[in-house]
Design a protein around this motif. Structure first.
Motif, PDB file in Angstrom:
ATOM      1  N   GLU A 105      -4.543 -14.515   1.493  1.00 44.37           N
ATOM      2  CA  GLU A 105      -5.286 -15.619   2.116  1.00 44.37           C
ATOM      3  C   GLU A 105      -6.317 -15.099   3.099  1.00 44.37           C
ATOM      4  O   GLU A 105      -7.406 -15.662   3.239  1.00 44.37           O
ATOM      5  CB  GLU A 105      -4.299 -16.545   2.839  1.00 44.37           C
ATOM      6  N   PHE A 106      -5.996 -13.992   3.783  1.00 42.22           N
ATOM      7  CA  PHE A 106      -6.858 -13.492   4.851  1.00 42.22           C
ATOM      8  C   PHE A 106      -7.487 -12.146   4.532  1.00 42.22           C
ATOM      9  O   PHE A 106      -8.566 -11.838   5.037  1.00 42.22           O
ATOM     10  CB  PHE A 106      -6.053 -13.376   6.154  1.00 42.22           C
ATOM     11  N   TRP A 107      -6.824 -11.324   3.735  1.00 36.41           N
ATOM     12  CA  TRP A 107      -7.342  -9.996   3.425  1.00 36.41           C
ATOM     13  C   TRP A 107      -7.215  -9.717   1.929  1.00 36.41           C
ATOM     14  O   TRP A 107      -6.273 -10.160   1.280  1.00 36.41           O
ATOM     15  CB  TRP A 107      -6.552  -8.916   4.174  1.00 36.41           C
ATOM     16  N   ASN A 108      -8.176  -8.955   1.412  1.00 34.46           N
ATOM     17  CA  ASN A 108      -8.133  -8.464   0.038  1.00 34.46           C
ATOM     18  C   ASN A 108      -8.302  -6.947   0.071  1.00 34.46           C
ATOM     19  O   ASN A 108      -9.128  -6.420   0.826  1.00 34.46           O
ATOM     20  CB  ASN A 108      -9.244  -9.079  -0.814  1.00 34.46           C
ATOM     21  N   VAL A 109      -7.502  -6.251  -0.715  1.00 28.82           N
ATOM     22  CA  VAL A 109      -7.548  -4.791  -0.760  1.00 28.82           C
ATOM     23  C   VAL A 109      -7.888  -4.369  -2.187  1.00 28.82           C
ATOM     24  O   VAL A 109      -7.133  -4.670  -3.123  1.00 28.82           O
ATOM     25  CB  VAL A 109      -6.192  -4.179  -0.337  1.00 28.82           C
ATOM     26  N   HIS A 110      -9.017  -3.689  -2.340  1.00 24.28           N
ATOM     27  CA  HIS A 110      -9.470  -3.287  -3.683  1.00 24.28           C
ATOM     28  C   HIS A 110      -9.935  -1.840  -3.675  1.00 24.28           C
ATOM     29  O   HIS A 110     -10.803  -1.468  -2.894  1.00 24.28           O
ATOM     30  CB  HIS A 110     -10.637  -4.167  -4.160  1.00 24.28           C
ATOM     31  N   ILE A 111      -9.353  -1.029  -4.491  1.00 20.35           N
ATOM     32  CA  ILE A 111      -9.949   0.256  -4.903  1.00 20.35           C
ATOM     33  C   ILE A 111      -9.646   0.376  -6.391  1.00 20.35           C
ATOM     34  O   ILE A 111      -8.517   0.670  -6.790  1.00 20.35           O
ATOM     35  CB  ILE A 111      -9.356   1.468  -4.157  1.00 20.35           C
ATOM     36  N   LYS A 112     -10.665   0.139  -7.202  1.00 25.13           N
ATOM     37  CA  LYS A 112     -10.467   0.161  -8.660  1.00 25.13           C
ATOM     38  C   LYS A 112     -11.426   1.112  -9.372  1.00 25.13           C
ATOM     39  O   LYS A 112     -11.058   1.742 -10.361  1.00 25.13           O
ATOM     40  CB  LYS A 112     -10.625  -1.254  -9.227  1.00 25.13           C
ATOM     41  N   ILE A 117      -9.184  11.197  -4.490  1.00 23.85           N
ATOM     42  CA  ILE A 117     -10.050  10.150  -3.952  1.00 23.85           C
ATOM     43  C   ILE A 117      -9.554   8.780  -4.415  1.00 23.85           C
ATOM     44  O   ILE A 117      -9.255   8.581  -5.597  1.00 23.85           O
ATOM     45  CB  ILE A 117     -11.508  10.386  -4.390  1.00 23.85           C
ATOM     46  N   GLY A 118      -9.492   7.853  -3.465  1.00 31.47           N
ATOM     47  CA  GLY A 118      -9.021   6.503  -3.755  1.00 31.47           C
ATOM     48  C   GLY A 118      -7.561   6.290  -3.424  1.00 31.47           C
ATOM     49  O   GLY A 118      -7.033   5.192  -3.622  1.00 31.47           O
ATOM     50  N   TYR A 119      -6.887   7.321  -2.889  1.00 28.76           N
ATOM     51  CA  TYR A 119      -5.459   7.256  -2.602  1.00 28.76           C
ATOM     52  C   TYR A 119      -5.236   7.020  -1.103  1.00 28.76           C
ATOM     53  O   TYR A 119      -5.752   7.762  -0.261  1.00 28.76           O
ATOM     54  CB  TYR A 119      -4.754   8.557  -3.017  1.00 28.76           C
ATOM     55  N   MET A 120      -4.448   6.003  -0.782  1.00 31.60           N
ATOM     56  CA  MET A 120      -4.089   5.726   0.609  1.00 31.60           C
ATOM     57  C   MET A 120      -2.921   6.615   1.035  1.00 31.60           C
ATOM     58  O   MET A 120      -2.025   6.908   0.237  1.00 31.60           O
ATOM     59  CB  MET A 120      -3.693   4.258   0.762  1.00 31.60           C
ATOM     60  N   PRO A 121      -2.895   7.048   2.317  1.00 26.67           N
ATOM     61  CA  PRO A 121      -1.762   7.880   2.779  1.00 26.67           C
ATOM     62  C   PRO A 121      -0.471   7.088   2.839  1.00 26.67           C
ATOM     63  O   PRO A 121      -0.469   5.893   3.146  1.00 26.67           O
ATOM     64  CB  PRO A 121      -2.203   8.317   4.178  1.00 26.67           C
ATOM     65  N   LYS A 122       0.625   7.763   2.548  1.00 23.24           N
ATOM     66  CA  LYS A 122       1.954   7.166   2.629  1.00 23.24           C
ATOM     67  C   LYS A 122       2.722   7.805   3.779  1.00 23.24           C
ATOM     68  O   LYS A 122       2.486   8.959   4.127  1.00 23.24           O
ATOM     69  CB  LYS A 122       2.706   7.361   1.312  1.00 23.24           C
ATOM     70  N   ILE A 171       0.839  -1.208   0.000  1.00 24.13           N
ATOM     71  CA  ILE A 171       0.000   0.000   0.000  1.00 24.13           C
ATOM     72  C   ILE A 171       0.867   1.248   0.000  1.00 24.13           C
ATOM     73  O   ILE A 171       0.596   2.220  -0.722  1.00 24.13           O
ATOM     74  CB  ILE A 171      -0.944  -0.016   1.218  1.00 24.13           C
ATOM     75  N   TRP A 172       1.934   1.231   0.797  1.00 26.35           N
ATOM     76  CA  TRP A 172       2.815   2.398   0.876  1.00 26.35           C
ATOM     77  C   TRP A 172       3.626   2.607  -0.401  1.00 26.35           C
ATOM     78  O   TRP A 172       4.087   3.716  -0.668  1.00 26.35           O
ATOM     79  CB  TRP A 172       3.785   2.239   2.042  1.00 26.35           C
ATOM     80  N   SER A 173       3.803   1.561  -1.176  1.00 28.09           N
ATOM     81  CA  SER A 173       4.716   1.637  -2.324  1.00 28.09           C
ATOM     82  C   SER A 173       4.036   2.059  -3.616  1.00 28.09           C
ATOM     83  O   SER A 173       4.726   2.275  -4.612  1.00 28.09           O
ATOM     84  CB  SER A 173       5.397   0.279  -2.532  1.00 28.09           C
ATOM     85  N   GLN A 174       2.699   2.176  -3.624  1.00 27.60           N
ATOM     86  CA  GLN A 174       2.043   2.429  -4.902  1.00 27.60           C
ATOM     87  C   GLN A 174       0.836   3.342  -4.746  1.00 27.60           C
ATOM     88  O   GLN A 174       0.310   3.559  -3.655  1.00 27.60           O
ATOM     89  CB  GLN A 174       1.570   1.106  -5.521  1.00 27.60           C
ATOM     90  N   ASP A 175       0.426   3.887  -5.880  1.00 26.72           N
ATOM     91  CA  ASP A 175      -0.833   4.619  -5.972  1.00 26.72           C
ATOM     92  C   ASP A 175      -1.915   3.672  -6.481  1.00 26.72           C
ATOM     93  O   ASP A 175      -1.622   2.573  -6.950  1.00 26.72           O
ATOM     94  CB  ASP A 175      -0.671   5.805  -6.929  1.00 26.72           C
ATOM     95  N   PRO A 176      -3.189   4.087  -6.392  1.00 27.36           N
ATOM     96  CA  PRO A 176      -4.245   3.224  -6.913  1.00 27.36           C
ATOM     97  C   PRO A 176      -4.137   3.092  -8.435  1.00 27.36           C
ATOM     98  O   PRO A 176      -3.489   3.917  -9.086  1.00 27.36           O
ATOM     99  CB  PRO A 176      -5.526   3.964  -6.493  1.00 27.36           C
ATOM    100  N   PRO A 177      -4.739   2.034  -8.969  1.00 27.60           N
ATOM    101  CA  PRO A 177      -5.659   1.110  -8.296  1.00 27.60           C
ATOM    102  C   PRO A 177      -4.938   0.119  -7.386  1.00 27.60           C
ATOM    103  O   PRO A 177      -3.802  -0.257  -7.645  1.00 27.60           O
ATOM    104  CB  PRO A 177      -6.324   0.385  -9.467  1.00 27.60           C
ATOM    105  N   TYR A 178      -5.635  -0.275  -6.320  1.00 28.71           N
ATOM    106  CA  TYR A 178      -5.153  -1.312  -5.408  1.00 28.71           C
ATOM    107  C   TYR A 178      -5.937  -2.589  -5.683  1.00 28.71           C
ATOM    108  O   TYR A 178      -7.171  -2.594  -5.658  1.00 28.71           O
ATOM    109  CB  TYR A 178      -5.363  -0.893  -3.948  1.00 28.71           C
ATOM    110  N   ASP A 179      -5.206  -3.632  -5.918  1.00 27.07           N
ATOM    111  CA  ASP A 179      -5.835  -4.937  -6.144  1.00 27.07           C
ATOM    112  C   ASP A 179      -4.916  -5.999  -5.562  1.00 27.07           C
ATOM    113  O   ASP A 179      -4.144  -6.646  -6.269  1.00 27.07           O
ATOM    114  CB  ASP A 179      -6.073  -5.167  -7.642  1.00 27.07           C
ATOM    115  N   ILE A 180      -4.984  -6.146  -4.256  1.00 23.72           N
ATOM    116  CA  ILE A 180      -4.081  -7.037  -3.514  1.00 23.72           C
ATOM    117  C   ILE A 180      -4.903  -8.196  -2.971  1.00 23.72           C
ATOM    118  O   ILE A 180      -5.845  -7.989  -2.204  1.00 23.72           O
ATOM    119  CB  ILE A 180      -3.393  -6.288  -2.361  1.00 23.72           C
ATOM    120  N   LYS A 181      -4.557  -9.390  -3.372  1.00 24.62           N
ATOM    121  CA  LYS A 181      -5.306 -10.570  -2.938  1.00 24.62           C
ATOM    122  C   LYS A 181      -4.433 -11.400  -2.001  1.00 24.62           C
ATOM    123  O   LYS A 181      -3.265 -11.672  -2.295  1.00 24.62           O
ATOM    124  CB  LYS A 181      -5.728 -11.416  -4.143  1.00 24.62           C
TER     125      LYS A 181
END
Length: 369
Positions: free
Chosen positions: A151-158, A167-172, A139-149
């Protein structure tokens, strides 16, 4: 050679949460005034003895009132949290502190918290821990879109991304690519030391580990660093110890073993906790000694350093010569009930003003040789 405070903390369970928070706040400010370099705070949700569920929230109140301290979490128990929340909270704190932050992470160590969050399975906790830190760093290394799959968590902002509006950007974090990461070690020959070396993290040797076992942490860590083609740096190694410095050796020993003393309470508490879960050997000076021989007094002497400033300095030099070149000494912050507030204030002052300048000089001389 840096000096820090490690606050689990461990208070008698019936004490007021309001009072213990105020006491831990006062202790942190005193550490800053005495020139301590670091403050590390633990995280527990379901123990009134160790009652700080949000170390980041606790430390945020200290940021504008301190000058010397850098802040660390010891540790955020990653399996108990959504990594998206941790990524955002840590990034915010790193900015609030202007980079005075060190991220301590681990799989956790409190059984009631494991039950509370549904993480009783040890193997699953380990996998969640590894997955969580990978997601946080991605999350810290990239800008959106986030599509991280995972085993336990999935992170999506597409779809809900509006670059023009942010909007759609996580803080670094303030520090790039992120704050330095460390993990805690709580057993002899800890395999976690190998993981830390492979990941380029620092290590924190816990205060529950007897002095005789601390050397194994550096041996494992430095070997794994060499295997990974990385230098093993003592500045990335912190060692936490329960400490008592008093005007005389007799006073120091009496305060350590007094039934009124917080150290006596601490090791009584920890001995019972670890006995109940079958891992008392972690604290034994000799892991093969029978449980009945591992009394509170024996465990205390095996895990602590105490004495007058001169005796303490001699013991500390001998300890570092025996275990390896740690770069930061972390003093455990304990409860201040009864006489303990005066005892620990004096111990902190003597450690910071009488012991550490000479200890730093010794470490610098060794490094130059």
């Amino acid at each position: 050679m840096r000096l820090g405070m490690f606050m689990m903390p461990v208070h008698p369970p019936a004490r007021s949460f309001t009072d213990t928070l105020a006491e831990d706040d006062e202790k942190s400010l005193l550490a800053d005034q005495l020139g301590f370099d670091e403050l590390w705070v633990g995280e527990h949700f379901s123990a009134t003895t160790e009652p700080i569920p949000s170390p980041l929230m606790f430390m945020a109140g200290l940021v504008p009132r301190t000058k010397n301290l850098s802040f660390g979490t010891a540790v955020i128990c990653l399996p108990n949290h959504d990594p998206v929340k941790i990524a955002a909270d840590v990034a915010q704190f790193d900015h609030m502190s202007r980079g005075r932050f060190m991220l301590g992470v681990g799989p956790g160590g409190l059984l009631s918290d494991f039950e509370l969050f549904g993480n009783a399975d040890r193997a699953m906790r380990g996998r969640k821990f590894v997955e969580s830190i990978k997601i946080i760093q991605q999350i810290w290394s990239q800008d959106p879109p986030y599509d991280i799959k995972g085993e336990f968590w999935n992170v999506h902002i597409k779809d809900a991304i509006i670059p023009k509006l942010g909007i759609g950007y996580m803080p670094k974090p303030f520090q790039k690519p992120g704050p330095p990461i460390s993990t805690s070690l709580s057993s002899r020959d800890s395999p976690t030391a190998r993981i830390a070396a492979q990941q380029g993290w620092g290590i924190i040797s816990g205060n529950n580990v007897p002095s005789s076992a601390i050397a194994s942490h550096w041996q494992t860590y430095s070997k794994a660093c060499a295997d990974a083609g990385k230098p093993a740096r003592g500045e990335n190694w912190r060692v936490a110890r329960n400490i008592m410095v008093a005007p005389s050796d007799t006073e120091a020993r009496d305060r350590v073993h007094s039934e009124q003393g917080s150290n006596h309470y601490f090791y009584t508490y920890m001995r019972e906790v670890l006995s109940r879960v079958g891992i008392l050997s972690v604290m034994k000076p000799d892991p093969n000694m029978p449980d009945e021989k591992a009394t509170v007094e024996v465990i205390t002497e095996g895990c602590m350093i105490h004495g007058s400033p001169k005796t303490f300095l001699d013991k500390l030099v001998a300890f570092r010569d025996a275990v390896g070149p740690f770069g930061t000494l972390l003093m455990t912050g304990l409860d201040w009930s009864g006489p303990n507030g005066a005892w620990e204030r004096e111990s902190m002052r003597l450690l910071a003003q009488d012991v550490m300048p000479k200890f730093r000089q010794h470490a610098m001389t060794q490094a130059a040789e």
